[in-house]
Design an enzyme around this catalytic site. Structure first.
Site, PDB file in Angstrom:
ATOM      1  CG  ASP A   1      37.689  41.291  16.321  1.00 61.89           C
ATOM      2  OD1 ASP A   1      38.162  40.599  17.239  1.00 61.89           O
ATOM      3  OD2 ASP A   1      37.603  42.534  16.385  1.00 61.89           O
TER       4      ASP A   1
ATOM      5  CG  ASP B   1      36.798  40.155  21.627  1.00 70.40           C
ATOM      6  OD1 ASP B   1      37.710  40.621  22.332  1.00 70.40           O
ATOM      7  OD2 ASP B   1      36.659  40.430  20.420  1.00 70.40           O
TER       8      ASP B   1
END
Length: 202
Positions: free
Chosen positions: A147, A181
């Site tokens: 991430d 995401d």
């Protein structure tokens, strides 16, 4: 629009999301130190973190293996559902929403399946590097999701008189996420806003 054209558009979108997602992740993983934080603007940061959980770093009860297997099953079901909806001549926008969700889930699956096999886990101050297959930091199915996007849009200190959270520094939006995401979130939001009438499993 023909079924074949919709299928080609969905396939191209799926591949594009995967490629963009993996380019960003590999660039961050091999170019930044784990935990490194780059402030692009006051409200947009690049923050390299890794997690074993679901979107935005959330965790799933049952552990890593169950999460990865769940993702594989979910992507397979969504893929079949998209094909069926194309055959039923559903609107292109609806198909695009579903494809974004599937592509985002597949992007994070790639991390889980393979990153543990192909990346090392060097000590500070070295960045991760690609290694020969199977020589990485983990086993098949046990890779960590990369991430990097962090948007602290609004920050404030909670008044001391507020119960439980009084005096704490609060941030909106605090989760750190990746391109996959974002694809999932955009697909779900657009689906709920514009295509609720089309979404059924009959």
């Amino acid at each position: 629009m023909s079924r074949k054209t919709k299928l080609l558009i969905a396939s191209a979108l799926f591949i594009s999301v995967l490629v963009i997602d993996q380019i960003i992740k590999i660039a961050v993983k091999t170019g930044m130190l784990l935990g490194e934080h780059i402030e692009v603007t006051s409200w947009f940061h690049i923050a390299f973190v890794e997690n074993n959980g679901m979107a935005f770093g959330w965790e799933l009860f049952g552990g890593k293996l169950i999460l990865t297997l769940f993702r594989l099953v979910a992507v397979s079901i969504i893929g079949w559902f998209i094909w069926r909806e194309i055959m039923r001549r559903r609107p292109l926008g609806y198909i695009v929403c579903l494809t974004l969700i599937m592509a985002g889930a597949a992007g994070n699956i790639i991390d889980c399946l393979f990153y543990g096999l192909i990346f090392n886990n060097p000590p500070y101050p070295y960045t991760a590097q690609l290694v020969p297959w199977g020589m990485g930091y983990g086993e098949f199915l046990y890779g960590r999701v990369v991430d990097m996007f962090y948007f602290p849009l609004v920050q404030w200190d909670m008044p001391s008189w507020v119960p439980v959270y009084g005096g704490q520094h609060c941030i909106f939006f605090s989760p750190i996420f990746n391109f996959a995401d974002a694809a999932i979130s955009c697909g779900i939001v657009a689906l709920l806003l514009f295509y609720r009438k089309n979404f059924n499993v009959k």
